[in-house]
Design an enzyme around this catalytic site. Structure first.
Site, PDB file in Angstrom:
ATOM      1  N   ASP A 101     -54.681  -4.359   1.296  1.00  0.00           N
ATOM      2  CA  ASP A 101     -53.438  -3.659   1.609  1.00  0.00           C
ATOM      3  C   ASP A 101     -53.014  -4.054   3.029  1.00  0.00           C
ATOM      4  OD1 ASP A 101     -51.337  -1.861   1.659  1.00  0.00           O
ATOM      5  OD2 ASP A 101     -52.564  -0.070   1.741  1.00  0.00           O
ATOM      6  N   LEU A 106     -60.640  -6.086   5.179  1.00  0.00           N
ATOM      7  CA  LEU A 106     -61.098  -7.450   4.924  1.00  0.00           C
ATOM      8  C   LEU A 106     -61.318  -8.228   6.222  1.00  0.00           C
ATOM      9  CD1 LEU A 106     -61.791  -9.043   2.524  1.00  0.00           C
ATOM     10  CD2 LEU A 106     -59.451  -9.899   2.436  1.00  0.00           C
TER      11      LEU A 106
HETATM   12  P1  IMP Z   1     -56.738  -2.148   3.880  1.00  0.00           P
HETATM   13  O1  IMP Z   1     -57.801  -2.071   4.942  1.00  0.00           O
HETATM   14  O2  IMP Z   1     -55.492  -1.392   4.265  1.00  0.00           O
HETATM   15  O3  IMP Z   1     -56.423  -3.545   3.428  1.00  0.00           O
HETATM   16  O4  IMP Z   1     -57.272  -1.298   2.666  1.00  0.00           O
HETATM   17  C1  IMP Z   1     -58.163  -1.788   1.810  1.00  0.00           C
HETATM   18  C2  IMP Z   1     -58.866  -0.712   1.017  1.00  0.00           C
HETATM   19  O5  IMP Z   1     -58.061   0.437   0.791  1.00  0.00           O
HETATM   20  C3  IMP Z   1     -59.148  -1.295  -0.344  1.00  0.00           C
HETATM   21  O6  IMP Z   1     -60.417  -1.879  -0.345  1.00  0.00           O
HETATM   22  C4  IMP Z   1     -59.035  -0.105  -1.255  1.00  0.00           C
HETATM   23  O7  IMP Z   1     -60.304   0.481  -1.393  1.00  0.00           O
HETATM   24  C5  IMP Z   1     -58.085   0.834  -0.557  1.00  0.00           C
HETATM   25  N1  IMP Z   1     -56.720   0.706  -1.132  1.00  0.00           N
HETATM   26  C6  IMP Z   1     -55.664   0.028  -0.627  1.00  0.00           C
HETATM   27  N2  IMP Z   1     -54.590   0.100  -1.430  1.00  0.00           N
HETATM   28  C7  IMP Z   1     -54.974   0.824  -2.486  1.00  0.00           C
HETATM   29  C8  IMP Z   1     -54.303   1.230  -3.708  1.00  0.00           C
HETATM   30  O8  IMP Z   1     -53.130   0.925  -3.985  1.00  0.00           O
HETATM   31  N3  IMP Z   1     -55.051   1.975  -4.561  1.00  0.00           N
HETATM   32  C9  IMP Z   1     -56.344   2.325  -4.319  1.00  0.00           C
HETATM   33  N4  IMP Z   1     -57.007   1.955  -3.220  1.00  0.00           N
HETATM   34  C10 IMP Z   1     -56.334   1.218  -2.298  1.00  0.00           C
END
Ligand code: IMP
Ligand code: MG
Length: 172
Positions: A101, A106
């Site tokens: 997201d 990551l």
């Molecule tokens: P980031 O650090 O914002 O990239 O978030 C990554 C983590 O948030 C992912 O590994 C998911 O576990 C959770 N996440 C992000 N978007 C979604 C979604 O649309 N549905 C469910 N979990 C999400």
């Protein structure tokens, strides 16, 4: 499912794409020492399907980080709550993530594994959700590119529910 939802990816769409990713990874890692590291909890189902679509001798371990509370917004804060137990020195690590997201999780994970003396560190994510990306991070193998929306199913949760759905849905 009690809440209203719309199907974004069917179980068949996902299975077909997972097999394509598996074939590509099989070809790319033919002469490697591959270790899949699934990112818990969200990637447990994807990791289980992906590993069976790869026709190589490989090892599997998991890491768990938390960045989300019960809401749909990233807290921005990463907490490591389970570390892999395999020796990763000299290995070809492929991180298996459910969804990217903002990119915060990551980017943190790749940086973390780059300090472990692995031979290579790459990333496979089932869903590349682009709209809220704040940290640019290369995704070596991406299943589906989806612009926006909060997705549930196939491992993805909302407040820990819906992970067991066969397809991927958006909460409406
Ligand atoms: P980031 O650090 O914002 O990239 O978030 C990554 C983590 O948030 C992912 O590994 C998911 O576990 C959770 N996440 C992000 N978007 C979604 C979604 O649309 N549905 C469910 N979990 C999400
Ligand atoms: Mg995740």
């Amino acid at each position: 499912m009690r809440q209203q939802s719309l199907e974004v990816l069917s179980h068949n769409d996902i299975q077909q794409r997972v097999h394509e990713l598996g074939e590509k990874i099989t070809a790319d890692y033919a002469n490697s020492d591959l270790v899949l590291i699934g990112v818990l909890n969200g990637a447990f189902i994807f990791t289980a399907d992906l590993c069976r679509a790869i026709d190589l001798d490989l090892a599997i371990d998991f890491i768990r980080v938390a960045s989300y509370g019960d809401g749909t917004e990233s807290s921005g804060e990463i907490r490591l709550s389970k570390t892999p137990e395999l020796d990763l020195v000299g290995k070809d690590i492929l991180l298996v993530e459910d969804i990217v997201d903002t990119g915060t999780t990551l980017a943190w994970l790749v940086k973390h594994f780059k300090t472990q003396d692995a031979r290579s560190v790459k990333v496979c994510a089932l869903v590349d959700k682009t709209e809220r990306r704040t940290t640019e991070i290369p995704i070596d193998y991406a299943g589906f590119r989806i612009n926006k929306g909060f997705l549930i199913g196939y491992g993805l949760d909302h407040a820990e529910i819906y992970r067991n759905l066969q397809g991927i849905y958006t909460l409406a």
